[in-house]
Structures are given as structure tokens and as C-alpha cells.
Design an enzyme around this catalytic site. Structure first.
Site, PDB file in Angstrom:
ATOM      1  N   ASP A 101     -31.887 -11.131  -1.830  1.00  0.00           N
ATOM      2  CA  ASP A 101     -30.752 -11.625  -2.614  1.00  0.00           C
ATOM      3  C   ASP A 101     -29.830 -10.450  -2.897  1.00  0.00           C
ATOM      4  O   ASP A 101     -29.812  -9.869  -3.977  1.00  0.00           O
ATOM      5  CB  ASP A 101     -31.242 -12.268  -3.911  1.00  0.00           C
ATOM      6  CG  ASP A 101     -30.191 -13.172  -4.541  1.00  0.00           C
ATOM      7  OD1 ASP A 101     -29.048 -13.199  -4.045  1.00  0.00           O
ATOM      8  OD2 ASP A 101     -30.522 -13.852  -5.528  1.00  0.00           O
ATOM      9  N   ALA A 102     -29.050 -10.093  -1.871  1.00  0.00           N
ATOM     10  CA  ALA A 102     -28.203  -8.904  -1.931  1.00  0.00           C
ATOM     11  C   ALA A 102     -26.744  -9.225  -2.229  1.00  0.00           C
ATOM     12  O   ALA A 102     -25.999  -8.373  -2.705  1.00  0.00           O
ATOM     13  CB  ALA A 102     -28.294  -8.141  -0.607  1.00  0.00           C
ATOM     14  N   LYS A 103     -26.311 -10.454  -1.907  1.00  0.00           N
ATOM     15  CA  LYS A 103     -24.935 -10.919  -2.140  1.00  0.00           C
ATOM     16  C   LYS A 103     -23.893  -9.910  -1.655  1.00  0.00           C
ATOM     17  O   LYS A 103     -22.945  -9.578  -2.350  1.00  0.00           O
ATOM     18  CB  LYS A 103     -24.722 -11.242  -3.621  1.00  0.00           C
ATOM     19  CG  LYS A 103     -25.578 -12.410  -4.123  1.00  0.00           C
ATOM     20  CD  LYS A 103     -25.233 -12.773  -5.550  1.00  0.00           C
ATOM     21  CE  LYS A 103     -26.037 -13.970  -6.019  1.00  0.00           C
ATOM     22  NZ  LYS A 103     -27.477 -13.649  -6.220  1.00  0.00           N
ATOM     23  N   ARG A 104     -24.050  -9.454  -0.422  1.00  0.00           N
ATOM     24  CA  ARG A 104     -23.108  -8.514   0.158  1.00  0.00           C
ATOM     25  C   ARG A 104     -21.962  -9.264   0.833  1.00  0.00           C
ATOM     26  O   ARG A 104     -22.107 -10.416   1.242  1.00  0.00           O
ATOM     27  CB  ARG A 104     -23.805  -7.620   1.187  1.00  0.00           C
ATOM     28  CG  ARG A 104     -24.956  -6.787   0.617  1.00  0.00           C
ATOM     29  CD  ARG A 104     -24.477  -5.857  -0.488  1.00  0.00           C
ATOM     30  NE  ARG A 104     -25.447  -4.808  -0.763  1.00  0.00           N
ATOM     31  CZ  ARG A 104     -26.147  -4.702  -1.881  1.00  0.00           C
ATOM     32  NH1 ARG A 104     -25.965  -5.575  -2.851  1.00  0.00           N
ATOM     33  NH2 ARG A 104     -26.991  -3.710  -2.050  1.00  0.00           N
ATOM     34  N   THR A 124     -28.494 -13.066   1.258  1.00  0.00           N
ATOM     35  CA  THR A 124     -27.393 -13.818   0.683  1.00  0.00           C
ATOM     36  C   THR A 124     -26.106 -13.014   0.843  1.00  0.00           C
ATOM     37  O   THR A 124     -26.125 -11.786   0.900  1.00  0.00           O
ATOM     38  CB  THR A 124     -27.631 -14.121  -0.804  1.00  0.00           C
ATOM     39  OG1 THR A 124     -27.814 -12.884  -1.517  1.00  0.00           O
ATOM     40  CG2 THR A 124     -28.856 -15.007  -0.995  1.00  0.00           C
TER      41      THR A 124
END
Length: 284
Positions: free
Chosen positions: A106-109, A136
Site C-alpha cells: 500500500d504505497a499509493k505512488r 496501490t
């Protein structure tokens, strides 16, 4: 099999969507979040440091193995400890994959060009010490900006409709076609998935918060065929696992409900039982 992959997990020629479908068939769709934030570390009697995060995370991996098929470490709770936190995260990802768990980082890059290529290499690239099965990502600059990650050997979950109230006005904005921003992102993902080979779940998915009924997002459920849906918001955030069908309707079979605090809050001695109880709730 093509030999050992990063993190000690065996590599496979199957795409992420196919492996996800297999894991869901074997263990159910539940995903356990690994979020070693300060309050939970204190509850577990651990220090708010990299060593504490390591202890909690590896215990969760051990408890999850064989009970669920998917875990989702929240990168921020490791990177707050700097280099030592990243070292722990590498170890946790490797241990989880070696235990047969699919790992969603869950890095949301999100970015463009070579920067996005670097993010994709870090989280999905063969040989990367941080290699996960999926990550993510944020498509604020357009879905096409994530092309490097979409093309990578792994899965990608694009934020589409989040649970936080701050995002609702922006996500509900409509384009010239009348679609909301959330609906447009899902529609673009669906167009890509329609042309993807195979009949299992696609490699490209979306994030839709479970605290928002699908009808409120403007998303057309027909656009979710074959699209994996990562759904945070169950448990401590208010959504109930027994409401999954009501929340997502025909798209429910592709939903990966995620729980974190409601499981980790049971403490070191109760985490196994909490995971089992949440899984049983989904099977009722």
C-alpha cells in the site's frame, strides 16, 4: 515456476489476476492490513520503533499464513522509521511471500515518466528487495501516467473512490460525458481489462472504499467485470463484512475486503482468532 523471486517467494508465469483468483478460491477474499502505527504498537507492548514494527508485522504474517491469502502492508508505517523501517519492510514482504501470501504494497505512488518507472521498479520489479505482488497507485495525472506500473509484472490497484470525506467533492466532479471522476477512472480501467487475455480477474484493479455505497460514487457496476476491487473500510472504519454483497452488488465476487485495526487490535495473543473470526463472517 521460473526460480526464486525477490523476497524468497517462488516466481510464476501466472499473472497477478490469476494468482489472486486462486488465492481467493483457496482462502476467501479477506485481506489483512499490516499497519504498525504507534497506538497498535503500544497495545502490543512494543516500542514505537523499527524493532517494534518488525515484531508486530512478522507475527501478523505468521498468523495470516494459511488463514487468508492476501496481506497489505501500509508502507507509511514502516518508512516513518527511515532506513531501518525499510529494512523491516523488505523482511516482512519477503516473509509473507515465502509463506505463500500475496502481498499488496500500500504505497499509493503516482507520477509521470521516469519517476513512475522507478516506482514500478521498486515495488514490482524483478530483483527488487521491495518487490510485492501488487501495489496501490494514485492516478491524479491520468491513468496513462501509470503506464510503467500497469505494464510491470505485477498487479496495480488505482484509487478510484476513497472513504475519506475530504475526497468526495473532487471524486464526485463530473467530466463532459457526465461521469464522475471515480466513474471515469473505473471506466478507463475497464476498457483496458476488457482487452486483457484470459477469463480470470485482471491484473489492473481499483480501490473503492467500503464506507461508500457504490451507488453514491457514480460508478457503473458493469465497468467492474473482471476488475479486482480492493476495499478498505471494513471493521474499525464502520463497514461490516456481512454487508459486502449489499455494498457492491454484482461486483461483490471481485471484492477484496481489507481489515486492519479490527484484527491487529486483538493484540499478539488474539490476532489469529480475530483473523479466523473475520474470515468466518465473510462465509456466513
Amino acid at each position: 515456476m521460473t526460480g526464486p523471486a525477490a523476497g524468497g517467494a517462488p516466481a510464476t508465469t501466472a499473472g497477478f489476476g490469476a494468482r489472486l483468483a486462486t488465492a481467493m478460491d483457496a482462502h476467501g477474499p479477506l485481506c489483512v492490513g499490516i499497519d504498525p502505527h504507534a497506538a497498535l504498537l503500544g497495545l502490543w507492548g512494543l516500542g514505537d520503533d523499527a524493532a517494534g514494527a518488525r515484531e508486530l508485522a512478522l507475527r501478523v504474517v505468521e498468523a495470516a499464513a494459511g488463514r487468508v491469502g492476501i496481506v497489505k502492508p501500509q508502507v507509511a508505517f514502516f518508512e516513518r522509521f527511515g532506513a531501518s523501517g525499510y529494512a523491516v519492510l523488505e523482511e516482512v514482504i519477503g516473509a509473507a511471500r515465502a509463506a505463500g501470501l500475496l502481498v499488496i504494497a500500500d504505497a499509493k505512488r503516482g507520477d509521470v515518466g521516469s519517476t513512475m518507472e522507478a516506482y514500478a521498479a521498486a515495488w514490482l520489479g524483478e530483483g527488487s528487495p521491495l518487490r510485492a505482488d501488487a501495489m496501490t497507485a494514485v492516478a491524479f495525472q491520468g491513468l496513462g501516467s501509470l503506464e510503467a506500473a500497469i505494464a510491470a509484472d505485477g498487479g496495480l490497484f488505482v484509487l478510484a473512490a476513497t472513504s475519506n470525506p475530504e475526497g468526495r467533492a473532487l471524486q464526485a466532479s463530473r467530466d463532459e460525458t457526465g461521469r464522475t471522476v471515480s466513474a471515469q477512472l473505473v471506466h478507463e480501467v475497464a476498457q483496458r481489462n476488457t482487452g486483457a487475455p484470459g477469463t480470470a480477474l485482471a491484473d489492473l484493479g481499483v480501490v473503492i472504499g467500503a464506507t461508500r455505497p457504490l451507488a453514491e460514487t457514480g460508478i457503473d457496476p458493469r465497468d467492474l467485470a473482471r476488475t479486482p476491487i480492493l476495499a478498505p473500510g471494513f471493521g474499525a472504519q464502520g463497514a461490516r463484512l456481512d454487508e459486502l454483497d449489499a455494498l457492491f452488488g454484482a461486483a461483490a465476487p471481485a471484492v477484496i475486503p481489507t481489515v486492519s485495526r479490527s484484527v491487529l487490535g486483538a493484540g499478539a495473543d488474539g490476532v489469529r482468532a480475530a483473523i479466523a473470526a473475520h474470515g468466518a463472517e465473510l462465509r456466513r
